[in-house]
Design an enzyme around this catalytic site. Structure first.
Site, PDB file in Angstrom:
ATOM      1  N   GLY A  19     -16.147 -22.942   8.463  1.00 29.86           N
ATOM      2  CA  GLY A  19     -16.851 -23.334   9.672  1.00 29.86           C
ATOM      3  C   GLY A  19     -17.938 -22.335  10.001  1.00 29.86           C
ATOM      4  O   GLY A  19     -18.092 -21.312   9.355  1.00 29.86           O
ATOM      5  N   GLY A  61     -21.072 -19.306  16.626  1.00 28.72           N
ATOM      6  CA  GLY A  61     -22.135 -18.481  17.173  1.00 28.72           C
ATOM      7  C   GLY A  61     -22.143 -17.063  16.631  1.00 28.72           C
ATOM      8  O   GLY A  61     -23.183 -16.454  16.471  1.00 28.72           O
ATOM      9  N   PHE A  62     -20.974 -16.543  16.326  1.00 32.24           N
ATOM     10  CA  PHE A  62     -20.910 -15.168  15.860  1.00 32.24           C
ATOM     11  C   PHE A  62     -20.997 -15.051  14.344  1.00 32.24           C
ATOM     12  O   PHE A  62     -21.030 -13.954  13.816  1.00 32.24           O
ATOM     13  CB  PHE A  62     -19.628 -14.497  16.339  1.00 32.24           C
ATOM     14  CG  PHE A  62     -19.623 -14.221  17.816  1.00 32.24           C
ATOM     15  CD1 PHE A  62     -20.450 -13.249  18.345  1.00 32.24           C
ATOM     16  CD2 PHE A  62     -18.807 -14.939  18.671  1.00 32.24           C
ATOM     17  CE1 PHE A  62     -20.456 -12.972  19.694  1.00 32.24           C
ATOM     18  CE2 PHE A  62     -18.814 -14.675  20.029  1.00 32.24           C
ATOM     19  CZ  PHE A  62     -19.637 -13.698  20.544  1.00 32.24           C
ATOM     20  N   ASP A 115     -13.788 -18.202  25.674  1.00 37.56           N
ATOM     21  CA  ASP A 115     -14.270 -19.356  24.925  1.00 37.56           C
ATOM     22  C   ASP A 115     -13.101 -20.179  24.410  1.00 37.56           C
ATOM     23  O   ASP A 115     -13.036 -20.541  23.248  1.00 37.56           O
ATOM     24  CB  ASP A 115     -15.180 -18.913  23.774  1.00 37.56           C
ATOM     25  CG  ASP A 115     -15.985 -20.087  23.206  1.00 37.56           C
ATOM     26  OD1 ASP A 115     -16.120 -21.112  23.922  1.00 37.56           O
ATOM     27  OD2 ASP A 115     -16.445 -20.003  22.063  1.00 37.56           O
TER      28      ASP A 115
END
Ligand SMILES: *[C@@H]1O[C@H](CO)[C@@H](O)[C@H](O)[C@H]1NC(C)=O
Ligand SMILES: *[C@@H]1O[C@H](CO)[C@@H](O)[C@H](O)[C@H]1NC(C)=O
Ligand SMILES: *[C@@H]1O[C@H](CO)[C@@H](O)[C@H](O)[C@H]1NC(C)=O
Ligand SMILES: *[C@@H]1O[C@H](CO)[C@@H](O)[C@H](O)[C@H]1NC(C)=O
Ligand SMILES: *[C@@H]1O[C@H](CO)[C@@H](O)[C@H](O)[C@H]1NC(C)=O
Ligand SMILES: *[C@@H]1O[C@H](CO)[C@@H](O)[C@H](O)[C@H]1NC(C)=O
Ligand SMILES: *[C@@H]1O[C@H](CO)[C@@H](O)[C@H](O)[C@H]1NC(C)=O
Ligand SMILES: CC(=O)N[C@H]1CO[C@H](CO)[C@@H](O)[C@@H]1O
Length: 647
Positions: free
Chosen positions: A332, A335-336, A451
Site C-alpha cells: 500500500g 502519506g508517510f 488517524d
C-alpha cells in the site's frame, strides 16, 4: 556486544558504583574486599579457592540453589556461599555459579574476600567464617529508570506485598527461603516481587534482614517502577513486569493473572558499600565483552529496554527482503510512504514502511522515538519490530499481519463483507477499543493516534483487529500531547470537528474517529460516501436521525439486518455517543470499553453528532463549528497513512 561500565564515587566511607547493564548474563554488582588480606599467585589459598568454586558449580546433588561450602585448613581455609534466585532451575543455577566463579576470580584476582551478583545468582567467598550469619553489608541496590505516576498509592501496594513476602520467605525452612507474588497497584499496574534469604540464617534473622533492606527503599527506588536491594544474606526485587518464573507445579495456586513478559531491563545499579571496616577501592574499570550469538546474521540487536528487543536492519538486508522494493511486494501507499511486504533470510515475514517524508528529526531522536513506539505492545496493536536508518533512508519494520485491512472487508469487497458475521464485527469493535484504550491510558505515555480509520485496522488470521500506524505523531515531530497543531494530519470523515476546525486534538478526537469506525462497521458503509436510496447522505447524520426516530435498525448492514440484535443497536448507540460534537460529551475509551463489555451499563442519550446536516439535499459536509473550514481547504490527505491493499 554488551558493555558494562562502572563509575565510582567516593564519599566518606560509602562507595557508590553505577552499573549500567543490558543483559541478564552480566555482572550486576561486585566488590573485592581489600581489608581482609590478599593472597599471592600460586598460593595454597588460590588453589583452595579454585577447588572450592569448582566444587560448587560441578555439584549436581544440590537442588535448592544454596551452597555453603568450605575447603582447606587453618589460614588457607576458604568459605563460600552461592545462592541462586528461587525460581532458577538447578541447571541454570550451575551455569550462573560457573559464570560468577570465572568472573569474580578475574575481577578480584588477589583479594581473599569478594562478592559478585548476577541477575540470577550471588556468590561470595572469604577467609572468614561466613555461614549461619546474618550479614547486611556490603549492600547493593538498583532501580528501574521509569517512575510510577502515583507514588503513594504504589508505595502502599509495594509495602503490603513486600511485608507479606518477607514473612513467607522467612518461614521457608532450612532448604529454601524464597517467596514471590504480585499485587495490583494504582493505574492498572501490577507489582511483581520476590524476596529471598540464604537458608542458613534463622527465620527471625531473615525477617529482620528483609525488614532492614526494605527500609532502604527511599534511598533506592521510592518512585521507580522497579527496584532491588541485595544484602549478602537477603535480597528483594520488585518490578511492574513479571521477571521471575513460576514453578510449573504451582500453577493452580497462584492466580492466573500472574503473567506478562520478563527480564532484562536497562538498569542503573548503584552499589553502596558500608562495610564498617574501612574499605577503599581505588579504581575499578571493567569492560566485559560477551559475544552474543546472533540468531541471524542481518539481525543486529540494538537495545534491550524493558521487554523490547529492537531490530536494526541494514538497508541492503531490507532491499533483499523486499526484492528491491518491488511493486509485487507493495502492500500500500500512504502519506508517510509506501509499505512493502518482506521476508528475512530466516523466513520471518515483515512489513516495511519506507518513509518518504522528512521526519524533521535527527538520527538519534528518531531512534529514541522508535524505541518508545516499539515499547507499545498490545495484542490489538501492530508491533513495531525495528527500523533501518541509513543515508537518507528511514524504514520502519513491522510485524506482518496476514489478513487484509478492515477497509477491504467492509468497503471494497461485497463478498467479504457478507462473510463478516456479527460476532466477528463485534469482536473487531471491542479489540479496537482495547487497543485504543491501551494507547490512551495504559501505556507509559499517552499516545493519540490521530488517524484511526478502517484502513489502519489490520486483521490477523483469526480476524483479530490490530491497529497500525500509531505513534506516527511521535516520529514526525508533531506535538503529541494534548494541544493545538497547525498541521492537521488525519483522514477526512474520521476527524473530529475541533480537530478539523481548529487543529485541536486530544484523546477525545480519537474517540470521535472510533465512533465513526463503529458506525461504519455496523452499517457496512463508508462515512464520507454513504448512500441511502440514491440520496448521498452523511452517515453520522443519517445514523443519528434514524436513532432519534427510533428506527436505528434501518441503518444496520443489509447482510445483518435480517436479525438485528440488541448488541448491534447498542453499538450504534455507543458510536453516536462517541461522535458527539462537544468533545467533553464523548466518553473516554475506558468508558467505551466498559459499555461494550457490560451490556447492563446504561447509556446516556447522545446529542446530535458533529457534521450535522440539516438538509440532505445538500451533500456537502458542513462542520457546524462556526470557524467554518470548508473541507476543500484542507490538504489532509497528505498525512493519511497506510492503506494496506492486497497484492
Ligand atoms: C591487597 O591488594 C590491593 C591491590 O590489589 C591493595 O590495594 C590492598 O592494600 C592489599 N591489601 C592488603 C591488606 O595488603
Ligand atoms: C604460577 O604458576 C604458573 C604455572 O605453573 C607459572 O607460569 C607462574 O610463573 C607462576 N607464578 C608465580 C608468581 O609463581
Ligand atoms: C563452566 O563454564 C566454562 C566456560 O563457560 C565451560 O567450559 C565449562 O564446561 C563449564 N563447567 C561446567 C561444569 O558447567
Ligand atoms: C524519576 O524520579 C527521579 C526522582 O524524582 C528523577 O530524578 C528522575 O528523573 C525521574 N525519571 C524519569 C524517567 O522521569
Ligand atoms: C510509603 O509507605 C510507608 C509505610 O506505609 C510510609 O512510612 C512512607 O512514608 C510512604 N512513603 C511515601 C513516599 O508515600
Ligand atoms: C549450610 O546451610 C544449611 C542450611 O541450608 C545448614 O543446615 C548447614 O549447617 C550449613 N553448613 C555449614 C557448614 O554451615
Ligand atoms: C539496618 O542495619 C543498619 C546496620 O546494621 C542499621 O544502622 C540500621 O539502623 C538498620 N535499619 C533498620 C531500619 O533497622
Ligand atoms: C495478585 C495475586 O494474587 N498474585 C499472586 C501471584 O502469585 C503468587 C505466587 O503464588 C501469589 O502468592 C500471589 O497472590
Amino acid at each position: 556486544m554488551i558493555s558494562l561500565r562502572l563509575l565510582l564515587f567516593l564519599s566518606t566511607n560509602l562507595v557508590y558504583l553505577i552499573v549500567i547493564t543490558t543483559s541478564q548474563t552480566e555482572v550486576w554488582y561486585q566488590l573485592c574486599v581489600d581489608s581482609n588480606g590478599n593472597y599471592t599467585a600460586n598460593s595454597t589459598y588460590q588453589a583452595n579457592l579454585h577447588t572450592l568454586l569448582t566444587s560448587i558449580y560441578t555439584n549436581t546433588e544440590i537442588d535448592n540453589g544454596f551452597y555453603n561450602f568450605s575447603y582447606g585448613e587453618n589460614s588457607d581455609q576458604v568459605n563460600a556461599i552461592a545462592l541462586c534466585r528461587g525460581d532458577i532451575t538447578p541447571d541454570a543455577c550451575r551455569v550462573c555459579t560457573n559464570y560468577s566463579s570465572q568472573a569474580i576470580t578475574s575481577i578480584c584476582p588477589t583479594q581473599k574476600e569478594a562478592i559478585i551478583g548476577l541477575e540470577k545468582c550471588m556468590l561470595r567467598y572469604s577467609n572468614r567464617y561466613i555461614f549461619n550469619l546474618m550479614e547486611d553489608a556490603p549492600y547493593f541496590f538498583g532501580y528501574n529508570l521509569n517512575n510510577v505516576s502515583d507514588v503513594s498509592g504504589f508505595n502502599e501496594s509495594r509495602t503490603t506485598l513486600l511485608d507479606q513476602l518477607s514473612y513467607q520467605a522467612a518461614a521457608g525452612g532450612s532448604s529454601q527461603k524464597y517467596a514471590y507474588g504480585q499485587l495490583g497497584a494504582p493505574n492498572y499496574e501490577i507489582i511483581y516481587a520476590i524476596a529471598q534469604c540464604t537458608p542458613d540464617i534463622t527465620e527471625s534473622e531473615c525477617r529482620y534482614c528483609l525488614y532492614n533492606a526494605t527500609a532502604r527503599i527511599p534511598q533506592c527506588c521510592e518512585e521507580s517502577q522497579g527496584g532491588r536491594i541485595l544484602y549478602p544474606s537477603c535480597n528483594f526485587r520488585f518490578e511492574t513486569n513479571r521477571f521471575y518464573d513460576i514453578p510449573i507445579d504451582a500453577s493452580p495456586s497462584p492466580p492466573p493473572t500472574n503473567s506478562t513478559g520478563n527480564n532484562t531491563i536497562r538498569t542503573v545499579i548503584i552499589v553502596v558499600s558500608v562495610i564498617t571496616t574501612v574499605i577503599i577501592i581505588i579504581g575499578i574499570c571493567i569492560f566485559i565483552r560477551l559475544r552474543v550469538r546472533k540468531p541471524y546474521k542481518e539481525v543486529e540487536k540494538l537495545e534491550d529496554i524493558g521487554q523490547v528487543k529492537l531490530l536494526q536492519l541494514d538497508f541492503d538486508t531490507v532491499r533483499v527482503a523486499t526484492d528491491d522494493f518491488s511493486d509485487a511486494n507493495k502492500l500500500g501507499e500512504g502519506g508517510f510512504g509506501a509499505v512493502y511486504k518482506g521476508k528475512l533470510s530466516n523466513g520471518q515475514e515483515i512489513a516495511v514502511k519506507r518513509l518518504s517524508q522528512k521526519s524533521g528529526q535527527g538520527d538519534l531522536e528518531f531512534k529514541n522515538e522508535v524505541v518508545l513506539v516499539a515499547k507499545l505492545q498490545h495484542r490489538n496493536l501492530v508491533r513495531l519490530l525495528g527500523f533501518c536508518l541509513e543515508r537518507t533512508e528511514r524504514l520502519l519494520i513491522y510485524e506482518f499481519v496476514p489478513n487484509l485491512s478492515l477497509n477491504i472487508f467492509i468497503f471494497v469487497d461485497n463478498l467479504k463483507r457478507s462473510l463478516l458475521y456479527w460476532e466477528m464485527r463485534y469482536n473487531i469493535i471491542r479489540g479496537i477499543a482495547r487497543g485504543l484504550l491501551y494507547l490512551h491510558e495504559d501505556s507509559r505515555f499517552r499516545v493519540i493516534h490521530r488517524d484511526l480509520k478502517a484502513g489502519n485496522i489490520l486483521l490477523d488470521a483469526e480476524m483479530n483487529p490490530k491497529i497500525s500506524d500509531f505513534g506516527m505523531a511521535r516520529l514526525f515531530l508533531m506535538d503529541q500531547t494534548h494541544g493545538d497543531t497547525r498541521r492537521v494530519a488525519g483522514t477526512f470523515g474520521y476527524m473530529a470537528p475541533e480537530y478539523v476546525g481548529r487543529g485541536h486534538f486530544s484523546v477525545k478526537s480519537d474517540v470521535f474517529s472510533f465512533g465513526v469506525l463503529v458506525l461504519e462497521i455496523v452499517t457496512g458503509q463508508k462515512n464520507n460516501n454513504f448512500r441511502n436510496e440514491e440520496i448521498e447522505e452523511h452517515l453520522l447524520t443519517f445514523a443519528w436521525q434514524s436513532w432519534h426516530e427510533g428506527r436505528a435498525s434501518r441503518i444496520i448492514d443489509p447482510t445483518l439486518r435480517a436479525n438485528p440484535s440488541d448488541e448491534m443497536l447498542r453499538c450504534i448507540h455507543i458510536g453516536l455517543l462517541c461522535v458527539q460534537e462537544n468533545a467533553d460529551d464523548r466518553p473516554t475509551m475506558a468508558e467505551v470499553v466498559v459499555m461494550l463489555t457490560t451490556p447492563t451499563v446504561p447509556l446516556s442519550v447522545p446529542s446530535q453528532p458533529a457534521f450535522w446536516m440539516k438538509s440532505s439535499a445538500n451533500p456537502g459536509i458542513t462542520p457546524s463549528d462556526q470557524s467554518n473550514p470548508g473541507s476543500s481547504q484542507l490538504s489532509v490527505d497528505e498525512a493519511s497513512i497506510t492503506e494496506l491493499v492486497p497484492r
